[in-house]
Design a protein around this motif. Structure first.
Motif, PDB file in Angstrom:
ATOM      1  N   ALA A   1       0.831  -1.198   0.000  1.00 36.77           N
ATOM      2  CA  ALA A   1       0.000   0.000   0.000  1.00 36.77           C
ATOM      3  C   ALA A   1       0.866   1.248   0.000  1.00 36.77           C
ATOM      4  O   ALA A   1       0.493   2.272  -0.593  1.00 36.77           O
ATOM      5  CB  ALA A   1      -0.923  -0.011   1.219  1.00 36.77           C
ATOM      6  N   ALA A   2       2.026   1.185   0.646  1.00 34.45           N
ATOM      7  CA  ALA A   2       2.935   2.337   0.652  1.00 34.45           C
ATOM      8  C   ALA A   2       3.372   2.691  -0.759  1.00 34.45           C
ATOM      9  O   ALA A   2       3.403   3.871  -1.143  1.00 34.45           O
ATOM     10  CB  ALA A   2       4.149   2.028   1.529  1.00 34.45           C
TER      11      ALA A   2
ATOM     12  N   VAL B   1       2.618   5.946  -5.923  1.00 36.35           N
ATOM     13  CA  VAL B   1       2.152   5.946  -7.310  1.00 36.35           C
ATOM     14  C   VAL B   1       0.924   6.834  -7.467  1.00 36.35           C
ATOM     15  O   VAL B   1       0.843   7.669  -8.379  1.00 36.35           O
ATOM     16  CB  VAL B   1       1.854   4.504  -7.767  1.00 36.35           C
ATOM     17  CG1 VAL B   1       1.116   4.481  -9.100  1.00 36.35           C
ATOM     18  CG2 VAL B   1       3.153   3.707  -7.866  1.00 36.35           C
ATOM     19  N   GLY B   2      -0.041   6.685  -6.556  1.00 41.57           N
ATOM     20  CA  GLY B   2      -1.243   7.501  -6.632  1.00 41.57           C
ATOM     21  C   GLY B   2      -0.957   8.973  -6.476  1.00 41.57           C
ATOM     22  O   GLY B   2      -1.557   9.816  -7.158  1.00 41.57           O
ATOM     23  N   ALA B   3      -0.021   9.324  -5.580  1.00 47.38           N
ATOM     24  CA  ALA B   3       0.313  10.728  -5.339  1.00 47.38           C
ATOM     25  C   ALA B   3       0.979  11.371  -6.548  1.00 47.38           C
ATOM     26  O   ALA B   3       0.966  12.604  -6.687  1.00 47.38           O
ATOM     27  CB  ALA B   3       1.229  10.832  -4.124  1.00 47.38           C
TER      28      ALA B   3
ATOM     29  N   GLY C   1      -2.776   8.292   6.111  1.00 47.28           N
ATOM     30  CA  GLY C   1      -1.950   9.175   5.295  1.00 47.28           C
ATOM     31  C   GLY C   1      -1.549   8.575   3.966  1.00 47.28           C
ATOM     32  O   GLY C   1      -1.215   9.286   3.019  1.00 47.28           O
ATOM     33  N   THR C   2      -1.597   7.259   3.893  1.00 44.30           N
ATOM     34  CA  THR C   2      -1.264   6.531   2.663  1.00 44.30           C
ATOM     35  C   THR C   2      -2.509   6.146   1.889  1.00 44.30           C
ATOM     36  O   THR C   2      -2.494   6.087   0.654  1.00 44.30           O
ATOM     37  CB  THR C   2      -0.474   5.251   3.020  1.00 44.30           C
ATOM     38  OG1 THR C   2       0.741   5.606   3.664  1.00 44.30           O
ATOM     39  CG2 THR C   2      -0.169   4.417   1.785  1.00 44.30           C
TER      40      THR C   2
ATOM     41  N   ASN D   1      -4.196   8.154  -1.405  1.00 48.32           N
ATOM     42  CA  ASN D   1      -3.443   8.073  -2.660  1.00 48.32           C
ATOM     43  C   ASN D   1      -3.362   6.637  -3.172  1.00 48.32           C
ATOM     44  O   ASN D   1      -3.445   6.393  -4.380  1.00 48.32           O
ATOM     45  CB  ASN D   1      -2.035   8.636  -2.466  1.00 48.32           C
ATOM     46  CG  ASN D   1      -2.024  10.147  -2.360  1.00 48.32           C
ATOM     47  OD1 ASN D   1      -2.764  10.836  -3.064  1.00 48.32           O
ATOM     48  ND2 ASN D   1      -1.186  10.680  -1.489  1.00 48.32           N
ATOM     49  N   ALA D   2      -3.211   5.679  -2.254  1.00 45.73           N
ATOM     50  CA  ALA D   2      -3.173   4.274  -2.668  1.00 45.73           C
ATOM     51  C   ALA D   2      -4.503   3.866  -3.282  1.00 45.73           C
ATOM     52  O   ALA D   2      -4.545   3.163  -4.305  1.00 45.73           O
ATOM     53  CB  ALA D   2      -2.842   3.391  -1.470  1.00 45.73           C
ATOM     54  N   ARG D   3      -5.589   4.321  -2.668  1.00 49.01           N
ATOM     55  CA  ARG D   3      -6.915   4.025  -3.213  1.00 49.01           C
ATOM     56  C   ARG D   3      -7.074   4.631  -4.599  1.00 49.01           C
ATOM     57  O   ARG D   3      -7.654   4.010  -5.508  1.00 49.01           O
ATOM     58  CB  ARG D   3      -7.991   4.556  -2.267  1.00 49.01           C
ATOM     59  CG  ARG D   3      -9.413   4.156  -2.649  1.00 49.01           C
ATOM     60  CD  ARG D   3     -10.429   4.700  -1.656  1.00 49.01           C
ATOM     61  NE  ARG D   3     -10.178   4.201  -0.313  1.00 49.01           N
ATOM     62  CZ  ARG D   3      -9.746   4.961   0.705  1.00 49.01           C
ATOM     63  NH1 ARG D   3      -9.524   6.251   0.525  1.00 49.01           N
ATOM     64  NH2 ARG D   3      -9.558   4.426   1.891  1.00 49.01           N
ATOM     65  N   SER D   4      -6.554   5.838  -4.802  1.00 47.18           N
ATOM     66  CA  SER D   4      -6.649   6.482  -6.114  1.00 47.18           C
ATOM     67  C   SER D   4      -5.969   5.653  -7.196  1.00 47.18           C
ATOM     68  O   SER D   4      -6.476   5.538  -8.313  1.00 47.18           O
ATOM     69  CB  SER D   4      -6.016   7.878  -6.064  1.00 47.18           C
ATOM     70  OG  SER D   4      -6.753   8.739  -5.237  1.00 47.18           O
TER      71      SER D   4
END
Length: 352
Positions: free
Chosen positions: A122-123, A128-130, A335-336, A339-342
């Protein structure tokens, strides 16, 4: 029926729609028989996103449980029979190092769009998402690589080198536009001038189950034994093995290929042995399904019928008494998580 199997079925009946058990195709039959839903990474991600069950038990490896936790609602809980079931490929791309390499790549001045295989933490998905990137699976790597290529100057593909190279071969991307990155010294070995000349920047990870255990000579030996056979392998195998085979595809592709093959066909399969043996049994007497080699994932094997029964006992007692479970649900740091979901949602939207 074993004692564990009986306990599992009793609890499934008692919890009803509050419980859903998911299983990846690489799980042993003793676990798969209790799963409500089975599939590859893409299929299971799609299914998780639409579940309403209160308790979701994921029989797979840890990055799969994390991905499920990213896609469910806050009131839903994701559990795994064995949280130590990891993935060697995922561990080859630790989050801090991926972040450093991403920064080095961006220093080239090019717009770099990251694309992470779902076999990542997930990190990593958060990084990647960010950076405007997405997740892919072996089933949709071509679609997602093209998606990323349309959004920047170059794609940073991680962590599976073989999937990246095989997908690039399918898309006819010239060798001169690809580069396997030197990630030593925190990424400082990467030369910005060289990066500017490439369109595909590849992390040097691999799957120990597919990359090391399937060889071209095995395919050659299969063709000697059965000249009319078909060889189908997973795209985590090396490009040499993929090129020597007749077909390459995800676990779902392999399953469909066997289903569609005519009676009497001989099919050699290069992927994790639990799936292959399941197909051998399914088509016994109708089609000749043969493992290209015996390759078992020891991490997938950590999820056993006994561990599943023990976990469900815990969930059932917690449900009845209204107390917390002894088992720790799979969670992702807030906090992760966004963006991980995105990164996952971009994949699901692109492949809807």
């Amino acid at each position: 029926m074993s004692n564990a199997a009986q306990r599992i079925e009793e609890i499934r009946g008692a919890l009803g729609s509050d419980l859903v058990i998911l299983g990846h195709h690489y799980q042993h039959d003793s676990v798969i028989q209790h799963c409500d839903l089975t599939g590859d990474s893409l299929e299971l991600a799609r299914k998780v996103a639409n579940l309403s069950a209160r308790y979701i038990v994921f029989c797979g490896v840890f990055f799969m449980g994390e991905a499920a936790a990213l896609l469910v609602e806050p009131e839903q809980k994701v559990f795994m029979p064995d949280r130590t079931a990891s993935c060697t490929m995922s561990e080859m791309a630790p989050g801090p190092l991926v972040g450093n390499v991403m920064d080095w790549l961006k220093s080239s001045g090019k717009t770099i769009v990251p694309l992470t295989y779902v076999n990542s933490s997930a990190a990593v998905k958060g990084i990647v998402g960010a950076n405007g990137g997405a997740t892919c699976t072996s089933a949709n790597a071509e679609i997602m690589l093209q998606w990323c290529m349309g959004r920047g100057d170059a794609v940073f593909f991680l962590p599976d080198k073989n999937l990246a190279l095989n997908t690039a071969n399918t898309l006819a991307l010239p060798d001169s536009l690809r580069m396997v990155l030197d990630i030593r010294r925190g990424g400082s070995n990467i030369q910005p001038d060289v990066v500017r000349e490439k369109q595909l920047l590849i992390w040097p990870g691999c799957c120990s189950i597919h990359a090391a255990r399937f060889k071209v000579r095995q395919i050659e030996e299969a063709r000697v034994k059965h000249p009319d056979c078909t060889v189908i392998v997973h795209p985590e195998c090396t490009p040499e093995v993929v090129q020597a085979s007749d077909v390459s595809g995800s676990t779902s592709t392999i399953i469909r290929y066997c289903e569609d093959a005519p009676a009497g066909a001989t099919i050699y399969i290069g992927t994790e042995i639990n799936l292959v043996e399941r197909l051998v049994q399914r088509y016994a007497g109708e089609k000749n399904i043969v493992p290209l080699a015996h390759s078992a994932c020891q991490n997938m094997a950590k999820n056993t019928e006994d561990k599943l029964a023990d976990l469900l006992d815990d969930i059932a007692k917690s449900h009845e008494k209204g107390t917390p479970t002894k088992a720790e649900p799979v969670t992702v740091d807030p906090g992760t998580a966004a963006n991980a979901r995105s990164s996952l949602e971009r994949m699901l939207e692109a492949c809807a």
